[in-house]
Design an enzyme around this catalytic site. Structure first.
Site, PDB file in Angstrom:
ATOM      1  CG  HIS A   1      -4.234  -2.776   6.733  1.00  0.00           C
ATOM      2  ND1 HIS A   1      -3.374  -2.745   7.819  1.00  0.00           N
ATOM      3  CD2 HIS A   1      -3.539  -2.289   5.679  1.00  0.00           C
ATOM      4  CE1 HIS A   1      -2.210  -2.248   7.421  1.00  0.00           C
ATOM      5  NE2 HIS A   1      -2.279  -1.964   6.145  1.00  0.00           N
TER       6      HIS A   1
ATOM      7  NE  ARG B   1      -0.301   2.691 -11.629  1.00  0.00           N
ATOM      8  CZ  ARG B   1      -1.453   2.034 -11.492  1.00  0.00           C
ATOM      9  NH1 ARG B   1      -1.723   1.435 -10.355  1.00  0.00           N
ATOM     10  NH2 ARG B   1      -2.314   1.984 -12.479  1.00  0.00           N
TER      11      ARG B   1
END
Length: 306
Positions: free
Chosen positions: A110, A264
Protein backbone atom coordinates in the site's frame (compact mmCIF):
# COMPACT_ATOMS: atom_id res chain seq x y z
CA UNK A 1 3.36 27.43 11.02
CA UNK A 2 5.50 28.20 8.00
CA UNK A 3 3.22 29.00 5.06
CA UNK A 4 5.38 29.80 2.05
CA UNK A 5 2.80 29.91 -0.72
CA UNK A 6 1.51 26.38 -1.32
CA UNK A 7 1.45 25.65 -5.06
CA UNK A 8 -1.58 23.43 -5.56
CA UNK A 9 -1.10 23.00 -9.31
CA UNK A 10 2.48 21.75 -8.90
CA UNK A 11 1.28 19.16 -6.41
CA UNK A 12 -1.52 18.04 -8.72
CA UNK A 13 0.80 17.76 -11.71
CA UNK A 14 3.23 15.60 -9.72
CA UNK A 15 0.46 13.31 -8.49
CA UNK A 16 -0.99 12.72 -11.96
CA UNK A 17 2.48 11.90 -13.31
CA UNK A 18 3.12 9.61 -10.34
CA UNK A 19 -0.02 7.64 -11.12
CA UNK A 20 1.09 7.26 -14.75
CA UNK A 21 4.59 6.09 -13.81
CA UNK A 22 3.45 3.52 -11.28
CA UNK A 23 0.80 2.11 -13.62
CA UNK A 24 3.32 1.78 -16.46
CA UNK A 25 5.88 0.02 -14.26
CA UNK A 26 3.39 -2.42 -12.74
CA UNK A 27 1.90 -3.26 -16.16
CA UNK A 28 5.38 -4.25 -17.34
CA UNK A 29 5.93 -6.29 -14.18
CA UNK A 30 2.62 -8.08 -14.63
CA UNK A 31 3.17 -8.75 -18.33
CA UNK A 32 -0.42 -9.75 -19.08
CA UNK A 33 -3.11 -7.22 -18.14
CA UNK A 34 -3.29 -3.42 -18.27
CA UNK A 35 -4.91 -0.83 -16.05
CA UNK A 36 -8.42 0.26 -17.00
CA UNK A 37 -9.04 3.98 -16.43
CA UNK A 38 -12.25 5.19 -14.84
CA UNK A 39 -12.69 8.98 -14.65
CA UNK A 40 -15.29 10.21 -12.17
CA UNK A 41 -16.83 13.41 -10.86
CA UNK A 42 -17.92 14.20 -7.33
CA UNK A 43 -21.25 16.00 -7.07
CA UNK A 44 -20.09 18.21 -4.20
CA UNK A 45 -16.90 19.24 -6.02
CA UNK A 46 -13.91 17.65 -7.70
CA UNK A 47 -13.34 14.17 -9.00
CA UNK A 48 -10.64 11.71 -9.83
CA UNK A 49 -9.06 9.09 -12.02
CA UNK A 50 -9.18 5.49 -10.85
CA UNK A 51 -7.10 2.81 -12.53
CA UNK A 52 -7.59 -0.87 -11.83
CA UNK A 53 -5.84 -3.99 -13.11
CA UNK A 54 -7.52 -7.35 -12.44
CA UNK A 55 -6.57 -10.98 -13.03
CA UNK A 56 -3.08 -10.34 -14.29
CA UNK A 57 -0.22 -12.81 -14.10
CA UNK A 58 1.41 -11.20 -11.06
CA UNK A 59 -1.44 -9.12 -9.68
CA UNK A 60 -4.87 -10.41 -8.76
CA UNK A 61 -6.03 -6.83 -8.28
CA UNK A 62 -4.11 -3.57 -8.36
CA UNK A 63 -5.83 -0.24 -7.83
CA UNK A 64 -4.18 3.16 -8.21
CA UNK A 65 -6.43 6.11 -7.54
CA UNK A 66 -5.91 9.84 -8.05
CA UNK A 67 -8.47 12.15 -6.49
CA UNK A 68 -8.87 15.90 -6.11
CA UNK A 69 -11.93 16.88 -4.11
CA UNK A 70 -13.02 20.21 -2.70
CA UNK A 71 -15.92 21.73 -0.85
CA UNK A 72 -17.21 24.29 1.63
CA UNK A 73 -17.51 22.10 4.71
CA UNK A 74 -15.30 19.40 6.16
CA UNK A 75 -16.65 16.12 7.54
CA UNK A 76 -16.58 15.19 11.20
CA UNK A 77 -13.51 12.97 10.67
CA UNK A 78 -11.48 16.06 9.76
CA UNK A 79 -12.77 18.57 12.32
CA UNK A 80 -13.05 16.31 15.39
CA UNK A 81 -9.36 16.72 16.23
CA UNK A 82 -8.81 19.94 14.29
CA UNK A 83 -11.56 22.37 15.37
CA UNK A 84 -9.68 25.25 13.73
CA UNK A 85 -10.70 23.79 10.36
CA UNK A 86 -14.40 24.38 10.97
CA UNK A 87 -15.92 26.96 8.64
CA UNK A 88 -13.18 26.71 6.03
CA UNK A 89 -13.40 25.52 2.46
CA UNK A 90 -10.98 22.75 1.60
CA UNK A 91 -9.14 20.94 -1.15
CA UNK A 92 -7.71 17.44 -0.76
CA UNK A 93 -5.72 15.60 -3.41
CA UNK A 94 -3.66 12.49 -3.47
CA UNK A 95 -2.64 9.21 -5.03
CA UNK A 96 -3.53 6.04 -3.14
CA UNK A 97 -2.79 2.50 -4.20
CA UNK A 98 -3.11 -1.07 -2.99
CA UNK A 99 -1.59 -4.04 -4.81
CA UNK A 100 -2.93 -7.55 -4.10
CA UNK A 101 -0.72 -10.18 -5.78
CA UNK A 102 -1.74 -13.67 -6.82
CA UNK A 103 1.27 -15.41 -5.32
CA UNK A 104 1.17 -15.71 -1.51
CA UNK A 105 4.95 -15.27 -1.43
CA UNK A 106 4.56 -11.76 -2.86
CA UNK A 107 3.44 -9.29 -0.17
CA UNK A 108 0.51 -6.95 -0.54
CA UNK A 109 1.64 -3.35 -0.63
CA UNK A 110 0.00 0.00 0.00
CA UNK A 111 1.15 3.54 -0.65
CA UNK A 112 -0.40 6.97 -0.61
CA UNK A 113 0.69 10.58 -0.73
CA UNK A 114 -1.66 13.48 -0.26
CA UNK A 115 -1.98 17.24 0.17
CA UNK A 116 -4.66 19.09 2.10
CA UNK A 117 -5.41 22.79 2.30
CA UNK A 118 -8.21 24.66 4.10
CA UNK A 119 -8.79 28.34 3.48
CA UNK A 120 -10.94 31.18 4.79
CA UNK A 121 -11.06 34.81 3.75
CA UNK A 122 -8.82 37.00 5.89
CA UNK A 123 -6.92 34.06 7.42
CA UNK A 124 -3.72 32.19 6.64
CA UNK A 125 -4.35 28.90 4.85
CA UNK A 126 -3.94 25.72 6.86
CA UNK A 127 -2.20 23.01 4.85
CA UNK A 128 -0.17 19.84 5.21
CA UNK A 129 1.21 16.82 3.42
CA UNK A 130 0.78 13.21 4.47
CA UNK A 131 1.37 9.71 3.21
CA UNK A 132 3.73 6.78 3.31
CA UNK A 133 3.88 3.14 2.31
CA UNK A 134 3.70 -0.20 4.11
CA UNK A 135 4.22 -3.87 3.30
CA UNK A 136 1.97 -6.79 4.27
CA UNK A 137 3.62 -10.18 3.68
CA UNK A 138 1.90 -13.52 4.09
CA UNK A 139 5.12 -15.50 4.25
CA UNK A 140 7.90 -13.38 5.66
CA UNK A 141 11.25 -13.07 3.94
CA UNK A 142 13.97 -11.23 5.85
CA UNK A 143 15.82 -10.10 2.71
CA UNK A 144 12.64 -8.57 1.31
CA UNK A 145 11.77 -6.78 4.53
CA UNK A 146 15.29 -5.39 4.90
CA UNK A 147 15.22 -4.15 1.31
CA UNK A 148 11.84 -2.50 1.92
CA UNK A 149 13.11 -0.69 5.01
CA UNK A 150 16.44 0.24 3.45
CA UNK A 151 14.55 1.92 0.62
CA UNK A 152 12.33 3.62 3.21
CA UNK A 153 15.48 4.90 4.92
CA UNK A 154 16.84 6.15 1.59
CA UNK A 155 13.64 8.13 1.02
CA UNK A 156 14.20 9.98 4.31
CA UNK A 157 17.97 10.34 4.62
CA UNK A 158 18.28 13.78 3.01
CA UNK A 159 15.69 15.29 5.34
CA UNK A 160 17.19 14.67 8.78
CA UNK A 161 18.90 11.98 10.81
CA UNK A 162 15.80 11.04 12.78
CA UNK A 163 13.17 11.22 10.04
CA UNK A 164 13.19 7.53 9.08
CA UNK A 165 13.11 6.40 12.70
CA UNK A 166 10.27 8.81 13.53
CA UNK A 167 8.08 7.88 10.55
CA UNK A 168 8.85 4.15 10.81
CA UNK A 169 7.62 4.24 14.40
CA UNK A 170 4.51 6.17 13.37
CA UNK A 171 3.83 3.57 10.68
CA UNK A 172 4.16 0.71 13.18
CA UNK A 173 1.72 2.46 15.50
CA UNK A 174 -0.77 3.53 12.82
CA UNK A 175 -1.11 0.24 10.94
CA UNK A 176 -2.02 -1.65 14.09
CA UNK A 177 -5.21 -3.63 14.62
CA UNK A 178 -6.04 -2.96 18.25
CA UNK A 179 -8.83 -5.53 18.33
CA UNK A 180 -6.39 -8.21 17.11
CA UNK A 181 -3.41 -6.91 19.09
CA UNK A 182 -1.19 -7.23 16.04
CA UNK A 183 0.29 -5.01 13.31
CA UNK A 184 -1.07 -5.21 9.79
CA UNK A 185 2.33 -6.05 8.37
CA UNK A 186 6.01 -5.14 8.61
CA UNK A 187 5.53 -1.41 8.33
CA UNK A 188 7.41 1.18 6.35
CA UNK A 189 6.74 4.91 6.59
CA UNK A 190 3.76 6.99 7.72
CA UNK A 191 3.60 10.76 8.10
CA UNK A 192 0.81 13.29 8.41
CA UNK A 193 0.26 16.99 9.18
CA UNK A 194 3.66 17.78 7.63
CA UNK A 195 4.09 21.54 7.24
CA UNK A 196 6.80 22.55 9.72
CA UNK A 197 9.49 22.54 7.02
CA UNK A 198 7.58 24.99 4.85
CA UNK A 199 5.92 24.15 1.56
CA UNK A 200 8.99 23.56 -0.62
CA UNK A 201 10.84 21.11 1.63
CA UNK A 202 7.62 19.39 2.72
CA UNK A 203 6.68 18.89 -0.94
CA UNK A 204 10.16 17.54 -1.70
CA UNK A 205 9.80 15.00 1.08
CA UNK A 206 6.39 13.88 -0.15
CA UNK A 207 7.90 13.43 -3.62
CA UNK A 208 10.82 11.45 -2.21
CA UNK A 209 8.50 9.04 -0.42
CA UNK A 210 6.33 8.67 -3.54
CA UNK A 211 9.33 8.10 -5.81
CA UNK A 212 10.81 5.40 -3.56
CA UNK A 213 7.70 3.20 -3.62
CA UNK A 214 8.50 1.40 -6.89
CA UNK A 215 12.18 0.76 -6.01
CA UNK A 216 10.96 -0.65 -2.68
CA UNK A 217 8.26 -2.96 -4.06
CA UNK A 218 9.01 -3.92 -7.64
CA UNK A 219 12.20 -5.94 -6.95
CA UNK A 220 10.31 -8.01 -4.38
CA UNK A 221 7.56 -8.78 -6.89
CA UNK A 222 10.12 -9.72 -9.55
CA UNK A 223 11.92 -12.13 -7.19
CA UNK A 224 8.87 -13.84 -5.70
CA UNK A 225 6.12 -13.86 -8.34
CA UNK A 226 7.16 -17.25 -9.79
CA UNK A 227 7.64 -19.03 -6.44
CA UNK A 228 5.72 -22.31 -6.38
CA UNK A 229 2.82 -22.52 -3.95
CA UNK A 230 -0.14 -24.76 -3.23
CA UNK A 231 -3.60 -24.71 -1.74
CA UNK A 232 -2.29 -24.32 1.83
CA UNK A 233 -0.40 -21.11 1.03
CA UNK A 234 -3.30 -19.69 -0.96
CA UNK A 235 -5.70 -20.49 1.87
CA UNK A 236 -3.48 -18.69 4.40
CA UNK A 237 -3.16 -15.69 2.09
CA UNK A 238 -6.94 -15.36 1.85
CA UNK A 239 -7.28 -15.67 5.62
CA UNK A 240 -4.67 -12.98 6.26
CA UNK A 241 -6.32 -10.69 3.72
CA UNK A 242 -9.19 -10.49 6.19
CA UNK A 243 -6.94 -8.43 8.47
CA UNK A 244 -6.44 -5.99 5.62
CA UNK A 245 -10.17 -5.56 5.20
CA UNK A 246 -10.66 -5.10 8.95
CA UNK A 247 -8.07 -2.34 9.13
CA UNK A 248 -9.33 -0.44 6.12
CA UNK A 249 -12.95 -0.46 7.24
CA UNK A 250 -12.38 0.19 10.95
CA UNK A 251 -9.32 2.44 11.25
CA UNK A 252 -8.09 3.86 7.95
CA UNK A 253 -8.33 7.66 7.93
CA UNK A 254 -8.44 7.92 4.16
CA UNK A 255 -11.34 5.48 3.91
CA UNK A 256 -13.30 7.32 6.60
CA UNK A 257 -12.56 10.74 5.06
CA UNK A 258 -13.58 9.55 1.61
CA UNK A 259 -16.87 8.05 2.77
CA UNK A 260 -17.73 11.02 4.99
CA UNK A 261 -17.03 13.55 2.22
CA UNK A 262 -19.31 11.73 -0.21
CA UNK A 263 -16.42 10.38 -2.23
CA UNK A 264 -16.84 7.74 -4.87
CA UNK A 265 -17.40 4.45 -3.06
CA UNK A 266 -15.98 2.25 -5.83
CA UNK A 267 -12.70 4.17 -5.75
CA UNK A 268 -12.50 4.33 -1.96
CA UNK A 269 -13.09 0.59 -1.55
CA UNK A 270 -10.93 -0.59 -4.45
CA UNK A 271 -8.27 -1.22 -1.80
CA UNK A 272 -10.18 -4.31 -0.68
CA UNK A 273 -9.02 -7.69 -2.02
CA UNK A 274 -11.27 -9.55 -4.49
CA UNK A 275 -11.20 -12.78 -2.44
CA UNK A 276 -10.88 -13.15 1.32
CA UNK A 277 -11.67 -15.65 4.11
CA UNK A 278 -12.47 -15.44 7.78
CA UNK A 279 -12.32 -18.35 10.24
CA UNK A 280 -13.49 -18.62 13.80
CA UNK A 281 -10.60 -18.58 16.27
CA UNK A 282 -8.05 -20.03 13.84
CA UNK A 283 -4.46 -20.48 15.06
CA UNK A 284 -1.41 -21.45 13.01
CA UNK A 285 0.33 -24.73 13.70
CA UNK A 286 3.31 -24.25 16.01
CA UNK A 287 6.63 -24.20 14.20
CA UNK A 288 4.97 -23.77 10.77
CA UNK A 289 5.80 -21.20 8.13
CA UNK A 290 2.45 -19.60 8.91
CA UNK A 291 3.34 -19.31 12.60
CA UNK A 292 6.64 -17.66 11.65
CA UNK A 293 4.71 -14.70 10.25
CA UNK A 294 3.26 -14.05 13.70
CA UNK A 295 6.32 -15.00 15.75
CA UNK A 296 8.99 -13.18 13.74
CA UNK A 297 7.56 -10.68 11.29
CA UNK A 298 4.48 -9.21 12.99
CA UNK A 299 6.55 -7.57 15.71
CA UNK A 300 8.11 -4.09 15.71
CA UNK A 301 11.69 -4.70 14.60
CA UNK A 302 14.73 -2.59 13.76
CA UNK A 303 15.09 -4.27 10.38
CA UNK A 304 18.10 -2.23 9.27
CA UNK A 305 20.17 -3.51 12.20
CA UNK A 306 18.75 -7.01 12.52
Amino acid sequence: MNNDNPDIERVKSFLLDLQDRICNALEKEDGKEVFVTDEWQRDAGGGGRSRVLVNGDAFEQAGINFSHVFGDNLPASATAHRPELAGRNFQAMGVSLVIHPHNPYVPTSHANVRFFIAEKAGAEPIWWFGGGFDLTPYYGNEDDVKHWHQTSFDACKDFGDDVYEQYKKWCDEYFYLKHRNEPRGVGGLFFDDLNQWGFEKSFQFMQSVANHYLPAYQPIVAKRKHTEYGERERDFQLYRRGRYVEFNLVYDRGTLFGLQTGGRTESILMSLPPLVKWRYNWQPEKGSAEAELYDVFLKPTDWLNK
